[in-house]
Design an enzyme around this catalytic site. Structure first.
Site, PDB file in Angstrom:
ATOM      1  N   CYS A 233      -0.376   4.405   2.290  1.00 29.12           N
ATOM      2  CA  CYS A 233      -0.445   4.263   3.651  1.00 29.12           C
ATOM      3  C   CYS A 233      -0.038   2.847   4.181  1.00 29.12           C
ATOM      4  O   CYS A 233       0.974   2.490   4.140  1.00 29.12           O
ATOM      5  CB  CYS A 233      -1.849   4.879   4.251  1.00 29.12           C
ATOM      6  N   SER A 234      -1.361   2.064   4.611  1.00 28.42           N
ATOM      7  CA  SER A 234      -1.038   0.825   5.120  1.00 28.42           C
ATOM      8  C   SER A 234      -2.059  -0.246   4.922  1.00 28.42           C
ATOM      9  O   SER A 234      -2.303  -0.958   5.799  1.00 28.42           O
ATOM     10  CB  SER A 234      -0.436   0.912   6.550  1.00 28.42           C
ATOM     11  N   CYS A 235      -2.895   0.222   4.019  1.00 28.85           N
ATOM     12  CA  CYS A 235      -4.076  -0.769   3.866  1.00 28.85           C
ATOM     13  C   CYS A 235      -3.726  -2.277   3.649  1.00 28.85           C
ATOM     14  O   CYS A 235      -2.641  -2.566   3.102  1.00 28.85           O
ATOM     15  CB  CYS A 235      -4.712  -0.192   2.406  1.00 28.85           C
TER      16      CYS A 235
ATOM     17  N   CYS B  16       0.803  -1.156  -0.053  1.00 25.14           N
ATOM     18  CA  CYS B  16      -0.022  -0.030   0.020  1.00 25.14           C
ATOM     19  C   CYS B  16       0.950   1.444   0.234  1.00 25.14           C
ATOM     20  O   CYS B  16       1.384   1.475   0.901  1.00 25.14           O
ATOM     21  CB  CYS B  16      -0.915   0.019   1.197  1.00 25.14           C
TER      22      CYS B  16
END
Lengths: 105, 214
Positions: B122-124, B119
């Site tokens: 971000c951090s999905c 991702c």
């Protein structure tokens, strides 16, 4: 302009395969987000979480840890939505600080 | 090492012992902020302390073992594998796993294609299935480089993808999460699903590792 968070394809060093067990406060931040974003409360959506994270300045973004960014974003969103006010937050933060000084936390 | 301090002098236990197992020093600003926001939300009746505790318990229960069970079942049952790829939400629910609120995409590794998930923004991550992402998944280095030089990044994880195998990188979003269905290793014929699940690690479902017989 490309946002600071938008780093896909940028040069960077080797991937450091770090992992850590999340601290209790980090888990509580995560839990707050889960609860605030459920259908019943609907006080933050994933895009709002991201929008507020992306609004953090580049220096602060890099200095903050992951869940520091999250609590910053969640707080900003609660203020924007009017769920809490800046006054209430300021008072509560002062109270928490005092309790810490008094050894009550 | 546990450094429990024993007092052997007379000790009145009438003062407050701060219990702060998570902290060595003073609270950071963000830790105070978490406490303040949580307490305000509880005072306003928006959340309860019990709900926070239960949300943490639910989070702790989501681990890569759930994903491993799904992968093992897909390896063992071709009809289920087809369903997992075509209707991932339904397939995951069928095994009693919460697919989360976002769209779920399952991508299959084959002899021709290897899939890697990142991702960049971000951090999905498929948290409802695998739990919380590892730190490196959220790092600047992984997010920046996985899309430009995936083979190099994977080799840093000890995974060399042959030149005749294509690499597909999937950039997750706030609304879409990817899970890699790793390749079943040769030599696992006749294994029980439980035994199959034991070789499906978190990293194989992100794509930075392949399932291997230990």
């Amino acid at each position: 302009m490309r946002g600071h968070h938008d780093m896909g394809g940028e040069p960077a060093g080797p991937v450091e395969r770090t992992e850590h067990d999340y601290a209790p406060w980090e888990k509580r931040v995560d839990a707050l987000l889960v609860l605030l974003s459920d259908r019943e409360r609907n006080l933050i959506r994933t895009d709002e979480l991201r929008k507020n994270i992306e609004a953090i300045g580049p220096d602060a973004y890099d200095k903050m840890s992951y869940y520091e960014r999250w609590i910053t974003s969640v707080t900003a969103n609660l203020l924007q939505r009017g769920a809490i006010t800046a006054d209430e937050l300021g008072r509560k933060l002062a109270e928490v600080e005092q309790r810490e000084k008094d050894g009550l936390l | 090492m546990c450094t429990h301090h024993h007092h052997d002098h007379d000790h009145d236990h009438d003062h407050v012992h701060p219990t702060r197992p998570e902290l060595d020093g003073p609270l950071t600003y963000h830790q105070r902020l978490e406490i303040a926001v949580r307490e305000l939300l509880i005072e306003k009746g928006i959340v309860t302390a019990d709900e926070v505790r239960r949300a943490i318990e639910a989070m702790d229960a989501r681990t890569p073992a759930q994903g491993a069970r799904i992968v093992a079942h897909a390896w063992a049952d071709p009809a289920y594998k087809k369903k997992l790829i075509e209707e991932p939400r339904e397939a995951v629910l069928e095994l009693g796993v919460d697919p989360g609120v976002t769209k779920l995409v399952v991508v299959e590794n084959t002899d021709k294609i290897h899939n890697l998930v990142v991702c960049t923004l971000c951090s999905c991550y498929p948290r409802s299935i695998l739990g919380l992402p590892p730190d490196w998944y959220k790092s600047r280095a992984y997010r920046s480089r996985a899309v430009r030089e995936p083979r190099k990044v994977m080799s840093e994880f000890g995974l060399e993808i042959p030149d005749d195998v294509g690499v597909r990188v999937h950039d997750s979003t706030a609304d879409m999460r990817c899970l890699v269905l790793p390749k079943r290793p040769k030599g696992t014929e006749g294994w029980s699903e439980e035994k199959l699940a034991s070789i499906v690690t978190r990293d194989t479902m992100i794509g930075v590792a392949e399932a291997r017989i230990p």
